[in-house]
Scaffold this motif. Structure first.
Motif, short mmCIF file in Angstrom:
data_model
loop_
_atom_site.label_atom_id
_atom_site.label_comp_id
_atom_site.label_asym_id
_atom_site.label_seq_id
_atom_site.Cartn_x
_atom_site.Cartn_y
_atom_site.Cartn_z
N LYS A 290 64.88 50.02 28.64
CA LYS A 290 65.16 49.26 29.86
C LYS A 290 64.10 49.45 30.94
N PHE A 291 63.13 50.32 30.68
CA PHE A 291 62.11 50.61 31.68
C PHE A 291 60.81 49.86 31.36
N SER A 292 60.09 49.49 32.40
CA SER A 292 58.76 48.90 32.23
C SER A 292 57.86 49.37 33.35
N LEU A 293 56.59 49.52 33.04
CA LEU A 293 55.58 49.93 34.01
C LEU A 293 54.31 49.15 33.72
N GLN A 294 53.74 48.56 34.75
CA GLN A 294 52.44 47.91 34.60
C GLN A 294 51.59 48.22 35.81
N ALA A 295 50.28 48.27 35.60
CA ALA A 295 49.36 48.64 36.67
C ALA A 295 47.98 48.11 36.37
N ASN A 296 47.22 47.82 37.42
CA ASN A 296 45.82 47.41 37.34
C ASN A 296 45.02 48.12 38.42
N SER A 297 43.77 48.43 38.15
CA SER A 297 42.89 48.98 39.17
C SER A 297 41.50 48.39 38.99
N TYR A 298 40.74 48.32 40.09
CA TYR A 298 39.40 47.75 40.00
C TYR A 298 38.45 48.44 40.96
N TRP A 299 37.17 48.37 40.64
CA TRP A 299 36.08 48.67 41.56
C TRP A 299 35.16 47.47 41.54
N GLY A 300 34.66 47.06 42.72
CA GLY A 300 33.79 45.90 42.74
C GLY A 300 32.88 45.87 43.95
N GLN A 301 31.81 45.11 43.82
CA GLN A 301 30.85 44.91 44.90
C GLN A 301 30.49 43.44 44.99
N ALA A 302 30.59 42.88 46.20
CA ALA A 302 30.25 41.47 46.45
C ALA A 302 31.01 40.53 45.52
N ILE A 303 32.33 40.67 45.49
CA ILE A 303 33.15 39.84 44.59
C ILE A 303 34.29 39.16 45.35
N ALA A 304 34.03 38.76 46.59
CA ALA A 304 35.07 38.06 47.34
C ALA A 304 35.48 36.77 46.65
N GLN A 305 34.54 36.14 45.90
CA GLN A 305 34.87 34.90 45.21
C GLN A 305 35.89 35.13 44.10
N SER A 306 36.10 36.39 43.72
CA SER A 306 37.14 36.73 42.74
C SER A 306 38.31 37.43 43.41
N TRP A 307 38.48 37.21 44.71
CA TRP A 307 39.59 37.74 45.50
C TRP A 307 39.49 39.26 45.68
N GLY A 308 38.29 39.80 45.60
CA GLY A 308 38.11 41.21 45.88
C GLY A 308 37.67 41.44 47.30
N ASN A 309 37.59 42.73 47.71
CA ASN A 309 37.11 43.12 49.05
C ASN A 309 37.89 42.44 50.17
N LEU A 310 39.18 42.23 49.95
CA LEU A 310 40.06 41.56 50.92
C LEU A 310 39.51 40.20 51.33
N LEU A 311 38.94 39.48 50.37
CA LEU A 311 38.44 38.12 50.55
C LEU A 311 37.39 38.04 51.66
N GLN A 312 36.54 39.05 51.77
CA GLN A 312 35.49 39.08 52.77
C GLN A 312 34.15 38.99 52.06
N PHE A 313 33.35 37.98 52.43
CA PHE A 313 32.13 37.65 51.73
C PHE A 313 30.95 38.40 52.34
N GLY A 314 30.35 39.25 51.53
CA GLY A 314 29.19 40.02 51.96
C GLY A 314 28.89 41.08 50.91
N ASP A 315 27.86 41.89 51.18
CA ASP A 315 27.49 42.97 50.27
C ASP A 315 28.42 44.15 50.53
N ILE A 316 29.64 44.02 50.03
CA ILE A 316 30.72 44.96 50.33
C ILE A 316 31.21 45.60 49.03
N GLN A 317 31.25 46.92 49.01
CA GLN A 317 31.87 47.64 47.91
C GLN A 317 33.33 47.92 48.25
N GLY A 318 34.13 48.12 47.21
CA GLY A 318 35.52 48.45 47.46
C GLY A 318 36.27 48.70 46.18
N ASN A 319 37.50 49.12 46.34
CA ASN A 319 38.37 49.35 45.19
C ASN A 319 39.79 48.99 45.56
#
Length: 414
Positions: A290-319
């Motif tokens: 009856k239990f389920s667990l799912q998770a995702n994690s990422y690291w990215g740089q300059a990927i706002a076009q893929s909804w990363g870096n809180l949708l902020q466009f620039g040379d930005i690293q983040g996770n």
């Protein structure tokens, strides 16, 4: 042409597209014709279907969200109402319409399919007192596909390999998690899906590879007005997906890598500089009774076009990362809790973004869900806590804001 072999191949492909769900996101597939129909017909057999999801929600909020209220909440805005915080509303815009057609019995054992998917998040028809009740449609997915044996080739606009799975939700499904550790988007391109396992293997392996249109915004455009992403190296992703549903503990694992290059034009120097987008993502899903667990994690740089870096466009690293745990009391009633965050590098954000910028966002989503076959009902609490760099009169300050939404939602999948 061996009829039994064709039918078995088609059925295996259909089943694998349901289990490795990134391809079709668990919507119903078109069933293959029976062996008699195939044996008695040398011409292609085309079958069509109308599918979709009807979503309706009513909500209460004590604040305002970006990128909007209702079903598209992402983060808490930097300015929250000091008076009259209570807001009530309803939202139908996350209704999807899916048209599909599949051609069976093609030469050389090929099968072809086409898919068009629309929703109503494209804005409102006009302005004024009745605009809220007149949402306009928007193309989400549109592709043609060929598959044979263990290979699928897809041309058109489709989910990129980064979109491995979504948190379970009724009101906020497939939206809101790009600001909480979920990255990936749908882009026009060429997609390859290759099953790597034997047909009778317990553990299924699939390799996804995609090359798709570059995209970017922000900064100054070149004189010709071209998109910086379109004159660089197209976006590309490679993903590996594994799953085993034959044991008591069912599990899935995904790992995806992303690369692209944007050519940024400098108006002052009339020169170009290359901005490289890179990202890696890993995720998992585990189900035990009856239990389920799912998770995702990422690291990215300059990927706002893929909804990363809180949708902020620039040379930005983040996770970022998100996780969700669920428990099913019975076949109908279940409870879920999801937490996610996105944390771009503060210095990168301040250097890249003029004006107010987002430094971190966290969301908390507890939910009670009740299923009646294709109909699901849920009560969801969506809370966003956002850290801002606020610019006012030339001065910058750090500000933390929050907003809450309580939504009663229903969706019907057909």
């Amino acid at each position: 042409m061996k009829t039994k072999t064709i039918v078995k191949t088609i059925l295996i492909l259909l089943l694998s597209s349901r289990s490795l769900a990134q391809i079709d996101l668990n919507f119903p597939v078109i069933k293959a014709p029976d062996s008699t129909a195939l044996r008695n017909n040398d011409n292609p057999i085309i079958k069509t279907s109308l599918n979709g999801i009807i979503t309706a929600s009513g909500f209460y909020q004590d604040g305002t969200f970006g990128m909007g209220d209702g079903a598209i909440t992402m983060w808490a805005n930097p300015i929250q109402p000091k008076e009259k915080q209570n807001q009530f509303g309803g939202d139908l815009r996350k209704t999807w319409i899916i048209l599909k057609a599949t051609a069976f019995n093609l030469p050389d054992n090929w099968t072809a399919t086409g898919r068009v998917e629309l929703d109503f998040l494209g804005g409102m028809a006009g302005q004024g007192g009745f605009a809220d009740e007149n949402p306009t449609p928007r193309l989400r997915i549109g592709y043609v596909e060929l598959y044979k044996n263990s290979t699928r080739i897809r041309i058109g606009q489709a989910w990129t390999p980064m979109v491995a799975n979504f948190p379970v939700s009724v009101t906020h499904f497939a939206m809101g998690y790009g600001a909480a550790g979920g990255i990936g988007f749908r882009n026009p391109g060429l997609f390859l899906y290759q099953n790597l396992n034997r047909k009778n293997a317990n553990t299924k392996w699939r390799l996804d590879a995609a090359v798709f249109r570059g995209s970017w915004t922000g900064g100054a455009g070149e004189p010709g007005g071209r998109d910086a992403g379109e004159i660089g190296i197209p976006q590309s992703e490679v993903g590996l997906f594994l799953e085993n549903n034959t044991k008591k503990i069912k599990w899935e694992i995904n790992a995806v890598a992303h690369y692209d290059e944007k050519e940024i034009y400098n108006v002052a120097t009339e020169t170009y500089s290359t901005l490289r987008g890179r990202a890696v993502q890993i995720g998992t899903k585990v189900t035990y009774e009856k239990f389920s667990l799912q998770a995702n994690s990422y690291w990215g740089q300059a990927i706002a076009q893929s909804w990363g870096n809180l949708l902020q466009f620039g040379d930005i690293q983040g996770n970022g990362a998100w996780g969700q745990i669920g428990y099913k009391f019975n076949k109908r009633l279940s409870t879920w809790f999801m937490y996610g965050y996105d944390n771009p590098n503060d210095r990168d954000v301040v250097e890249a973004i003029q004006g107010n910028s987002r430094l971190k966002n966290q969301i908390y989503v507890p939910m009670i869900k009740y299923d009646l076959g294709p109909l699901s009902l849920a009560l969801e609490w969506f809370r966003a806590e956002t850290k801002w760099n606020v610019v006012s009169n030339g001065m910058t300050t750090i500000k933390n804001t929050s907003a809450n939404q309580l939504a009663l939602g229903a969706n019907f999948i057909f």
